[in-house]
Design a protein around this motif. Structure first.
Motif, PDB file in Angstrom:
ATOM      1  N   LEU A  14       0.699  37.337  44.335  1.00 53.14           N
ATOM      2  CA  LEU A  14       0.543  35.913  44.059  1.00 53.14           C
ATOM      3  C   LEU A  14      -0.215  35.211  45.181  1.00 53.14           C
ATOM      4  N   PHE A  15       0.054  35.586  46.420  1.00 53.50           N
ATOM      5  CA  PHE A  15      -0.671  35.012  47.549  1.00 53.50           C
ATOM      6  C   PHE A  15      -2.154  35.358  47.442  1.00 53.50           C
ATOM      7  N   PHE A  16      -2.455  36.592  47.068  1.00 55.23           N
ATOM      8  CA  PHE A  16      -3.839  37.025  46.885  1.00 55.23           C
ATOM      9  C   PHE A  16      -4.515  36.215  45.786  1.00 55.23           C
ATOM     10  N   LEU A  17      -3.831  36.006  44.661  1.00 56.03           N
ATOM     11  CA  LEU A  17      -4.407  35.238  43.560  1.00 56.03           C
ATOM     12  C   LEU A  17      -4.690  33.797  43.966  1.00 56.03           C
ATOM     13  N   THR A  18      -3.781  33.175  44.704  1.00 59.72           N
ATOM     14  CA  THR A  18      -4.019  31.786  45.104  1.00 59.72           C
ATOM     15  C   THR A  18      -5.170  31.688  46.084  1.00 59.72           C
ATOM     16  N   SER A  19      -5.410  32.715  46.862  1.00 59.62           N
ATOM     17  CA  SER A  19      -6.549  32.675  47.773  1.00 59.62           C
ATOM     18  C   SER A  19      -7.875  32.795  47.018  1.00 59.62           C
ATOM     19  N   LEU A  20      -7.847  33.331  45.800  1.00 62.41           N
ATOM     20  CA  LEU A  20      -9.051  33.464  44.998  1.00 62.41           C
ATOM     21  C   LEU A  20      -9.340  32.229  44.148  1.00 62.41           C
ATOM     22  N   MET A  21      -8.358  31.350  44.000  1.00 62.05           N
ATOM     23  CA  MET A  21      -8.539  30.175  43.153  1.00 62.05           C
ATOM     24  C   MET A  21      -9.655  29.301  43.699  1.00 62.05           C
ATOM     25  N   VAL A  22     -10.466  28.807  42.816  1.00 62.16           N
ATOM     26  CA  VAL A  22     -11.565  27.934  43.208  1.00 62.16           C
ATOM     27  C   VAL A  22     -11.130  26.499  42.979  1.00 62.16           C
ATOM     28  N   HIS A  23     -11.128  25.722  44.042  1.00 68.98           N
ATOM     29  CA  HIS A  23     -10.807  24.309  43.930  1.00 68.98           C
ATOM     30  C   HIS A  23     -12.085  23.513  44.125  1.00 68.98           C
ATOM     31  N   SER A  24     -12.193  22.441  43.393  1.00 68.76           N
ATOM     32  CA  SER A  24     -13.341  21.565  43.560  1.00 68.76           C
ATOM     33  C   SER A  24     -12.848  20.135  43.642  1.00 68.76           C
ATOM     34  N   CYS A  25     -13.685  19.267  44.125  1.00 69.98           N
ATOM     35  CA  CYS A  25     -13.344  17.862  44.260  1.00 69.98           C
ATOM     36  C   CYS A  25     -13.193  17.254  42.864  1.00 69.98           C
ATOM     37  N   CYS A  26     -12.164  16.433  42.674  1.00 74.10           N
ATOM     38  CA  CYS A  26     -11.897  15.859  41.354  1.00 74.10           C
ATOM     39  C   CYS A  26     -12.680  14.576  41.085  1.00 74.10           C
ATOM     40  N   VAL A  27     -13.479  14.123  42.046  1.00 72.61           N
ATOM     41  CA  VAL A  27     -14.273  12.916  41.850  1.00 72.61           C
ATOM     42  C   VAL A  27     -15.466  13.253  40.949  1.00 72.61           C
ATOM     43  N   ILE A  28     -15.651  12.460  39.902  1.00 69.05           N
ATOM     44  CA  ILE A  28     -16.731  12.704  38.945  1.00 69.05           C
ATOM     45  C   ILE A  28     -18.082  12.701  39.665  1.00 69.05           C
ATOM     46  N   GLY A  29     -18.878  13.724  39.415  1.00 72.40           N
ATOM     47  CA  GLY A  29     -20.202  13.828  40.005  1.00 72.40           C
ATOM     48  C   GLY A  29     -20.250  14.582  41.324  1.00 72.40           C
ATOM     49  N   CYS A  30     -19.104  14.839  41.931  1.00 71.57           N
ATOM     50  CA  CYS A  30     -19.079  15.563  43.210  1.00 71.57           C
ATOM     51  C   CYS A  30     -19.058  17.060  42.928  1.00 71.57           C
TER      52      CYS A  30
END
Length: 90
Positions: A14-30
């Motif tokens: 689970l730790f490995f999977l969370t390190s692979l998650m791609v997060h992006s900024c939630c502001v529209i257009g960013c």
């Protein structure tokens, strides 16, 4: 003994999977992503801080995709990158 080893493997996976998650900024257009080394990301304040949370949501100015008349409700995984802050005070 077997259960303990299995639990350790599950936690590691689970730790490995969370390190692979791609997060992006939630502001529209960013287009900032978590993997950008020069970007810092901040969590939207929780409902335990209603005034601060409301200021953030007003600044983000995002509508609910299913009903444009309602404001957007962020999930616990939503982040805002540091490019949207004028000072170091979040």
């Amino acid at each position: 003994m077997f259960r303990l080893r299995t639990w350790g493997i599950v936690v590691t996976f689970l730790f490995f999977l969370t390190s692979l998650m791609v997060h992006s900024c939630c502001v529209i257009g960013c287009t900032a992503r978590w993997s950008d080394n020069d970007k810092g990301f901040f969590r939207i304040p929780s409902e335990k801080e209603p005034e601060k949370r409301q200021r953030w949501l007003q600044s983000i100015r995002r509508a609910d995709p299913n009903d444009r008349s309602r404001s957007w409700t962020p999930s616990s995984g939503d982040r805002v990158c540091k490019a949207h802050f004028l000072t170091g005070n979040c």
